[in-house]
Every structure is written in C-alpha cells, then in structure tokens.
Design a protein around this motif. Structure first.
Motif, short mmCIF file in Angstrom:
data_model
loop_
_atom_site.label_atom_id
_atom_site.label_comp_id
_atom_site.label_asym_id
_atom_site.label_seq_id
_atom_site.Cartn_x
_atom_site.Cartn_y
_atom_site.Cartn_z
N TRP A 1 -8.04 -4.23 -3.09
CA TRP A 1 -6.79 -3.68 -4.55
C TRP A 1 -7.74 -2.41 -5.64
O TRP A 1 -8.71 -3.66 -6.29
CB TRP A 1 -6.22 -3.75 -4.39
N ARG B 1 -0.07 -4.54 2.67
CA ARG B 1 -0.63 -4.97 1.56
C ARG B 1 -2.14 -4.67 1.88
O ARG B 1 -2.40 -5.04 2.71
CB ARG B 1 -0.24 -6.68 1.81
N PRO B 2 -3.27 -4.73 0.88
CA PRO B 2 -4.22 -4.67 1.23
C PRO B 2 -5.29 -5.92 0.93
O PRO B 2 -4.14 -6.75 0.86
CB PRO B 2 -4.50 -4.07 -0.56
N CYS C 1 0.90 -1.19 -0.62
CA CYS C 1 0.04 -0.01 -0.18
C CYS C 1 0.94 1.64 -0.41
O CYS C 1 1.75 1.30 0.79
CB CYS C 1 -1.20 -0.19 1.15
#
Length: 125
Positions: free
Chosen positions: A77, A71-72, A59
C-alpha cells in the motif's frame, strides 16, 4: 463479480465500520450510505468512492470495478501522493496529514477558517 452496493457493504463489513461511522468519516448522512448499499439505490461520487476505500482499507479498483484484490498485500500500500512532496516544512506536512483524516465537511470549514486568517494577516490586522 459483485455489484457496487454489495462491494460497499462488504468493504464496510470487513472494516467493521457501521453505516453511521462510514457516513461520518466520508462526510455524508447515514441515509446516503444506506442508499449506496441498496441494489436500486444511488451511487457514490468518485470523491466519496475514494473516501470509502480509504476508510475501509480496501483497494479502490476492487471497490469501483470488482476487479483485483480486495485488500492490498502487506507493504504494497503506497499512497499516490505523499504530503512531503508538497509540504514546504514539517508544520505544513503535519497539517496535511491531519487534514486528510478529517471528514470532508470539516475540511471545508477548516480551509475557510485558514483562508480568513491568511487574508486578515495579509491585510495587517
């Protein structure tokens, strides 16, 4: 909260990307990535920070500030822009998608080539 050099190094490690591979994907020399990862080194431009986040799959907010998720979540995302929003047909959309996968230096060369071809076509050559 970790410092930017540590976050860049961690993002690269999480994506299992070497300094050279990241440099090539972002369009810089490997030494630039090494500098970004040094505590007393230089900092990447916003353009390069965006590219680092995209290449490593982290991210942007976390990479730039240390806040938020690394991280998404799966399915969360979503790109800020979709090529279909700007492409006028399928060929343009395919070109935009391919262009975005190229390193910045190659993008510049490709755009210059397309511009020359468009000018020659407009001039009737």
């Amino acid at each position: 909260m970790s410092a930017l050099p540590e976050r860049i190094r961690r993002a690269r490690a999480l994506s299992r990307t070497s300094q050279l591979a990241l440099a090539n994907a972002v369009g810089v020399q490997r030494s630039a990535v090494a500098q970004w990862e040094r505590t007393a080194g230089s900092h990447p431009s916003m353009h390069h920070l965006l590219a680092i986040a995209e290449v490593t799959g982290v991210c942007l907010e976390w990479l730039g500030t240390g806040r938020g998720q690394i991280r998404p979540d799966d399915g969360a995302w979503t790109p800020a822009l979709r090529p279909a929003d700007y492409a006028q047909d399928d060929i343009e959309e395919e070109c935009l998608n391919a262009l975005r996968r190229l390193p910045f230096s190659l993008r510049k060369q490709l755009v210059a080539t397309i511009s020359l071809m468009a000018k020659a076509s407009a001039d009737g050559k």
